[in-house]
Design a protein around this motif. Structure first.
Motif, mmCIF file in Angstrom:
data_model
loop_
_atom_site.group_PDB
_atom_site.id
_atom_site.type_symbol
_atom_site.label_atom_id
_atom_site.label_comp_id
_atom_site.label_asym_id
_atom_site.label_seq_id
_atom_site.Cartn_x
_atom_site.Cartn_y
_atom_site.Cartn_z
ATOM 1 N N TRP A 83 0.838 -1.194 0.000
ATOM 2 C CA TRP A 83 0.000 0.000 0.000
ATOM 3 C C TRP A 83 0.876 1.248 0.000
ATOM 4 C CZ3 TRP A 83 -5.333 -0.624 2.518
ATOM 5 C CH2 TRP A 83 -6.168 0.442 2.166
ATOM 6 N N LYS A 86 2.060 1.921 -3.339
ATOM 7 C CA LYS A 86 0.979 2.348 -4.219
ATOM 8 C C LYS A 86 0.654 3.826 -4.057
ATOM 9 C CE LYS A 86 -3.793 1.236 -5.523
ATOM 10 N NZ LYS A 86 -4.960 0.356 -5.267
ATOM 11 N N LYS A 88 2.684 5.931 -2.566
ATOM 12 C CA LYS A 88 3.964 6.634 -2.436
ATOM 13 C C LYS A 88 4.144 7.225 -1.035
ATOM 14 C CE LYS A 88 4.072 7.743 -7.364
ATOM 15 N NZ LYS A 88 4.145 8.802 -8.398
#
Length: 231
Positions: A83, A86, A88
Motif C-alpha cells: 500500500w 501504491k 507513495k
C-alpha cells in the motif's frame, strides 16, 4: 458578458475547450468567467484527490498498526508495504516493515530464551515437566510388570505396550534440541529393579543437570542408582 450562456453548468473539459477557442478580445468577460470557473473546478478536484489520499492513508496506517500483531501481523505488514508503494508513502512502508521486524524479533527472542539461554525460567519449566513425566513413566513401568510379570527391557518396549493416545510421555522433555528427541535414560538393573532419569539440558548422562524421579517405596525403582558415565 453574454447572459444567455451559463458556463457554470459546463464540465472542466468543456470549459477548457471554450477557453481555447473563445475570442478573448471580443468577449473578455466570457473569457474571465471561464477562467474563474476552471480555477474553481481544478481546486475542487485537487481537494477531492487530497481527501481521498488522506482517507486511504488512514486505513493504510490502521493496517500498518495491525502488522504489530505477533505472527499474523506479518501478512498485514506486507499489505502495508505494498500500500505504501501504491500511494507513495514512505511512512507506511516503514510501519509495515517495523511490524514484520517486531514479529521476527519477538519469536526470535522466545526461541532464544526457550531453547538457547541456559538456566532461565524455561529450563526450570522443562525440568518440572520432566519430573512429572518421569513419575508417570514409573507408574507405566510398574503396570507393565503387573501385566507381563517382568519389567520392560527398554522404554521402546514400554512405548509399544501403551494404548494409542496414551498420556504417558517417554521422550525426554528436558532436551533443548527437539529435532532429535530421545527417550529418558532407562536401565533394567535386574529382574526386580530398574532406574530411569532425564539426561537434562545437556543431553549427557551422569552430569549435574540430570533430573531424577521422586523416590517411591515398595516398587522396583532405584531412584538414586549410580550410573556409570558413558553407559
Amino acid at each position: 458578458m453574454d447572459s444567455t450562456i451559463d458556463y457554470s453548468k459546463y464540465t472542466l473539459d468543456e470549459l477548457i475547450d471554450v477557453r481555447e477557442n473563445i475570442d478573448k478580445e471580443l468577449y473578455p468577460d466570457r473569457f474571465n468567467e471561464v477562467n474563474r470557473l476552471i480555477t474553481e473546478l481544478m481546486l475542487d478536484k485537487n481537494q477531492n484527490v487530497e481527501a481521498s489520499r488522506e482517507s486511504t492513508g488512514c486505513l493504510g496506517y490502521v493496517i500498518g498498526g495491525m502488522s504489530f500483531i505477533p505472527w499474523i501481523g506479518v501478512l498485514f505488514g506486507i499489505i502495508a508495504i505494498i500500500w505504501g508503494f501504491k500511494i507513495k508513502s514512505s511512512k507506511l512502508k516503514y510501519v509495515g516493515s517495523a511490524g514484520i521486524l517486531f514479529t521476527v524479533v519477538l519469536y526470535g527472542s522466545l526461541a532464544y530464551f526457550g531453547f538457547v539461554q541456559k538456566d532461565g525460567v524455561y529450563d526450570e519449566l522443562r525440568a518440572a515437566m520432566a519430573k512429572t513425566q518421569l513419575t508417570s513413566a514409573v507408574h507405566a513401568i510398574e503396570f507393565y510388570k503387573v501385566q507381563n510379570g517382568e519389567y520392560p527391557d527398554s522404554l521402546e518396549t514400554l512405548q509399544k505396550s501403551l494404548p494409542e493416545n496414551s498420556m504417558v510421555f517417554l521422550h525426554d522433555s528436558a532436551q533443548v534440541n527437539m529435532d532429535e528427541a530421545k527417550f529418558y535414560y532407562y536401565k533394567l538393573i535386574n529382574e526386580n529393579s530398574y532406574h530411569i532419569r532425564s539426561y537434562g539440558r545437556d543431553g549427557l548422562i551422569n552430569t549435574e543437570d540430570d533430573i531424577l524421579p521422586a523416590a517411591i517405596v515398595h516398587i522396583g525403582l532405584v531412584a538414586d542408582y549410580q550410573v556409570v558415565s558413558g553407559l
